[in-house]
Write an enzyme that holds these catalytic residues in place. Structure first.
Site, PDB file in Angstrom:
ATOM      1  N   PRO A   1       0.840  -1.199   0.000  1.00  0.00           N
ATOM      2  CA  PRO A   1       0.000   0.000   0.000  1.00  0.00           C
ATOM      3  C   PRO A   1       0.877   1.252   0.000  1.00  0.00           C
ATOM      4  O   PRO A   1       1.818   1.357   0.783  1.00  0.00           O
ATOM      5  CB  PRO A   1      -0.786  -0.125   1.310  1.00  0.00           C
ATOM      6  CG  PRO A   1      -0.791  -1.589   1.619  1.00  0.00           C
ATOM      7  CD  PRO A   1       0.547  -2.081   1.138  1.00  0.00           C
ATOM      8  N   GLU A   2       0.582   2.176  -0.911  1.00  0.00           N
ATOM      9  CA  GLU A   2       1.321   3.424  -0.979  1.00  0.00           C
ATOM     10  C   GLU A   2       0.495   4.506  -0.291  1.00  0.00           C
ATOM     11  O   GLU A   2      -0.526   4.210   0.325  1.00  0.00           O
ATOM     12  CB  GLU A   2       1.652   3.736  -2.440  1.00  0.00           C
ATOM     13  CG  GLU A   2       2.471   2.603  -3.073  1.00  0.00           C
ATOM     14  CD  GLU A   2       2.778   2.787  -4.556  1.00  0.00           C
ATOM     15  OE1 GLU A   2       2.854   3.936  -5.026  1.00  0.00           O
ATOM     16  OE2 GLU A   2       2.935   1.763  -5.252  1.00  0.00           O
TER      17      GLU A   2
ATOM     18  N   LYS B   1       3.540   6.160   4.730  1.00  0.00           N
ATOM     19  CA  LYS B   1       2.815   4.895   4.675  1.00  0.00           C
ATOM     20  C   LYS B   1       2.511   4.334   6.065  1.00  0.00           C
ATOM     21  O   LYS B   1       2.121   3.177   6.199  1.00  0.00           O
ATOM     22  CB  LYS B   1       3.634   3.874   3.868  1.00  0.00           C
ATOM     23  CG  LYS B   1       3.969   4.326   2.448  1.00  0.00           C
ATOM     24  CD  LYS B   1       4.863   3.317   1.747  1.00  0.00           C
ATOM     25  CE  LYS B   1       5.317   3.825   0.391  1.00  0.00           C
ATOM     26  NZ  LYS B   1       6.194   2.854  -0.303  1.00  0.00           N
TER      27      LYS B   1
ATOM     28  N   ARG C   1      13.078  -3.926  -9.059  1.00  0.00           N
ATOM     29  CA  ARG C   1      11.658  -3.581  -9.125  1.00  0.00           C
ATOM     30  C   ARG C   1      11.176  -3.600 -10.570  1.00  0.00           C
ATOM     31  O   ARG C   1      11.779  -2.979 -11.451  1.00  0.00           O
ATOM     32  CB  ARG C   1      11.407  -2.187  -8.537  1.00  0.00           C
ATOM     33  CG  ARG C   1      11.942  -1.974  -7.128  1.00  0.00           C
ATOM     34  CD  ARG C   1      11.250  -2.849  -6.102  1.00  0.00           C
ATOM     35  NE  ARG C   1       9.861  -2.486  -5.935  1.00  0.00           N
ATOM     36  CZ  ARG C   1       9.421  -1.552  -5.096  1.00  0.00           C
ATOM     37  NH1 ARG C   1      10.286  -0.861  -4.354  1.00  0.00           N
ATOM     38  NH2 ARG C   1       8.133  -1.304  -4.982  1.00  0.00           N
TER      39      ARG C   1
END
EC number: 3.2.2.23
Length: 276
Positions: A2-3, A58, A263
């Protein structure tokens, strides 16, 4: 993971469910979630009332009476949901806060990476993880001069620079790919080599994208749900993330996916300019 838009949405949906409630009992089924000594954690929070929930980057900040704050990081898969205490325990539920009103807040985390750290209110910015965080988008601290100065000192590529939470906090893989596409900047561009006008455009796109994603209640591409068990809406607006092998909506070129520092990174090889 979750950002910032997702964590803010969790905060907004969770607050009306638990604000004002008093903890009667805490069950800890996976002690590693708790940074403190679990027994001390339970002792200090029992009979405490949730005043409100704040957020930084976050991290969720549960504010209790008696100047206590629980710093909660959801990491990859963490979720909170309100249930009846007699609801059978789920396989991935690791912490339960039972309230005096007969409801219970449970923390669910498939990967068990999330953490809860109880600290004295006012000291949370000194805790591991938070103390080195940079400013958030759409704040006075995150101004154009700050952003220009930060990038001018970075030799690494812009993708890694934007993922660096000490420079700007709250951005993750999804939104970095999106803002770089909108700004027409190749993810492997040297941060300090990007022209001033492009840096300004990137800065504006960061602020705008985070604002819109938050308005849309975040992005659900895997398992993200808010505190009401509902998905976000921004996934319908994604232009590159999750669209590798498809045509760029701007020029028609096939979007490519590469690895940047491990990534997955999707971009348009035609629209996004590589600055060295």
């Amino acid at each position: 993971m979750p950002e910032m838009p997702e964590v803010e949405t969790v905060r907004r949906t969770l607050t009306p469910l638990v604000k004002g409630k008093t903890i009667a009992k805490i069950n800890i089924w996976y002690p590693k979630i708790i940074v403190n000594d679990p027994a001390e954690f339970v002792k200090k929070l029992t009979n405490k009332r949730i005043l409100k929930i704040d957020r930084y980057g976050k991290y969720l900040l549960f504010r209790f009476n008696d100047d206590l704050t629980m710093v909660s990081h959801l990491r990859m898969e963490g979720k909170y949901h309100l249930v009846s205490p007699d609801t059978p325990k789920g396989k991935h539920e690791h912490v339960e806060f039972i309230f005096t009103d007969g409801t219970a807040l449970r923390y669910d985390d498939v990967r068990k990476f999330g953490r809860m750290h109880l600290v004295e209110t006012g000291t949370e910015r000194k805790t591991t993880g938070i103390r080195h965080l940079g400013p958030e988008p759409n704040t006075a601290e995150f101004n154009l001069k700050y952003f220009v100065d930060a990038l001018s000192q970075k030799k690494k590529n812009i993708k890694n620079t934007l993922l660096d939470q000490t420079i700007v906090c709250g951005l993750g893989n999804i939104y970095v790919d999106e803002v770089l596409w909108k700004s027409k900047i190749h993810p492997l561009s040297s941060a300090k080599a990007i022209p001033a006008d492009k840096v300004k455009n990137l800065y504006q796109n960061i602020n705008h994208t985070i604002a819109i994603a938050t308005k849309e209640r975040g992005t659900t591409v895997h398992t993200y749900l808010d505190a009401n068990g509902e998905i976000g809406g921004y996934q319908k607006m994604l232009q590159v993330y999750g669209h590798a092998g498809e045509e760029c909506s701007s020029c028609g070129t096939i979007l490519e996916k590469i690895k940047v520092n491990g990534r997955g990174t999707t971009f348009c090889p035609h629209c996004q300019v590589l600055y060295k």
